[in-house]
Design an enzyme around this catalytic site. Structure first.
Site, PDB file in Angstrom:
ATOM      1  N   CYS A   6       0.815  -1.214   0.000  1.00  0.00           N
ATOM      2  CA  CYS A   6       0.000   0.000   0.000  1.00  0.00           C
ATOM      3  C   CYS A   6       0.853   1.270   0.000  1.00  0.00           C
ATOM      4  O   CYS A   6       1.996   1.264   0.442  1.00  0.00           O
ATOM      5  CB  CYS A   6      -0.884  -0.031   1.244  1.00  0.00           C
ATOM      6  SG  CYS A   6      -2.391   0.901   0.994  1.00  0.00           S
ATOM      7  N   ASP A 130      -5.968  -3.430  11.325  1.00  0.00           N
ATOM      8  CA  ASP A 130      -4.809  -2.537  11.463  1.00  0.00           C
ATOM      9  C   ASP A 130      -4.710  -2.127  12.935  1.00  0.00           C
ATOM     10  O   ASP A 130      -5.684  -2.227  13.690  1.00  0.00           O
ATOM     11  CB  ASP A 130      -5.016  -1.309  10.562  1.00  0.00           C
ATOM     12  CG  ASP A 130      -3.766  -0.450  10.428  1.00  0.00           C
ATOM     13  OD1 ASP A 130      -2.679  -0.875  10.895  1.00  0.00           O
ATOM     14  OD2 ASP A 130      -3.866   0.662   9.863  1.00  0.00           O
TER      15      ASP A 130
END
Ligand SMILES: O=C(O)c1ccccc1N[C@@H]1O[C@H](COP(=O)(O)O)[C@@H](O)[C@H]1O
Length: 220
Positions: A6, A130
């Site tokens: 990412c 996360d």
């Protein structure tokens, strides 16, 4: 296993990372992030990629209209919602974006966040876990408590994120079994500038992990 890298901001890095074996590239559409890329910037990269790969736009606390506009201006194949989006919001987005993968990121602060993840079962395709940070939405380099995640019984396929690096990935995957992983700051020189040597190290470690698991299961 799905491997998403990412925070891509440069075509040559995205292309090289896809060639190394990433199954998805992530593009940050959150204006406050140092990894932010405009829809025009994302589109310019996606159009020129020479490898077939999922392209995921990361959004946080914005509107359905804004997300749909970005998706139609680019060739994003998926959307990651990294803010406080409700199941109703995800459902509405899903209806507006048929065929686009919807990922809900949960920034895990307490055990309750994990049990609450069930509320997204019918409104998204994939979950992403996360680490929580009080000031930053993502790309923090903070890890989750992987031991605590061993208790997690997900209602959907899920990706492990949060502070993963080539150095800790084997340990993480020896403790938890996600359907995929997502890395950002752990494979970069500075925000948005990916370190291709670290990405290559990551794929070497993933091959070693796979081999180790095969050896362990054949010796049982
Ligand atoms: O990376 C960013 O700047 C970002 C900004 C806003 C929302 C999400 C963001 N990134 C996501 O954060 C996680 C973990 O990153 P890290 O590996 O700990 O650096 C990852 O899912 C990114 O998609």
């Amino acid at each position: 296993m799905r491997v998403k890298i990412c925070g891509i901001t440069k075509l040559e890095q995205g292309d090289a990372i896809a060639q190394m074996g990433a199954t998805a590239l992530g593009f940050i559409c959150v204006p406050s992030s140092p990894r932010y890329l405009s829809a025009a910037g994302i589109s310019a990269i996606i159009q020129r990629l020479s490898h077939q790969v999922d392209c995921i736009g990361v959004f946080a606390n914005t509107t359905v209209a804004e997300i749909c506009q970005t998706v139609s201006a680019t060739k994003l194949t998926g959307v990651q919602l990294h803010g406080n989006e409700s199941p109703e919001f995800c459902q509405e987005l899903r209806q507006c974006l048929p065929g686009i993968e919807i990922i809900k990121a949960l920034r895990v602060k307490t055990n309750e966040c994990l049990t609450n993840s069930e509320i997204y079962a019918d409104s998204v395709d994939l979950l992403l876990l996360d680490a929580y940070d009080p000031t930053q939405l993502g790309g923090t380099g903070k890890t989750l408590d992987w031991l605590r995640l061993q208790e997690y019984k997900p209602c959907l396929p899920w990706l492990l994120a949060g502070g993963l690096t080539p150095d800790n990935i084997m340990n993480a995957l020896s403790l938890v079994k996600p359907n995929g992983i997502d890395l950002s700051s752990g494979v970069e020189r500075s925000p948005g500038d990916k370190d291709l040597d670290k990405v290559a190290q990551l794929f070497t470690k993933l091959q070693q992990t796979e081999q180790l698991l095969l050896n362990t299961s054949s010796s049982l």
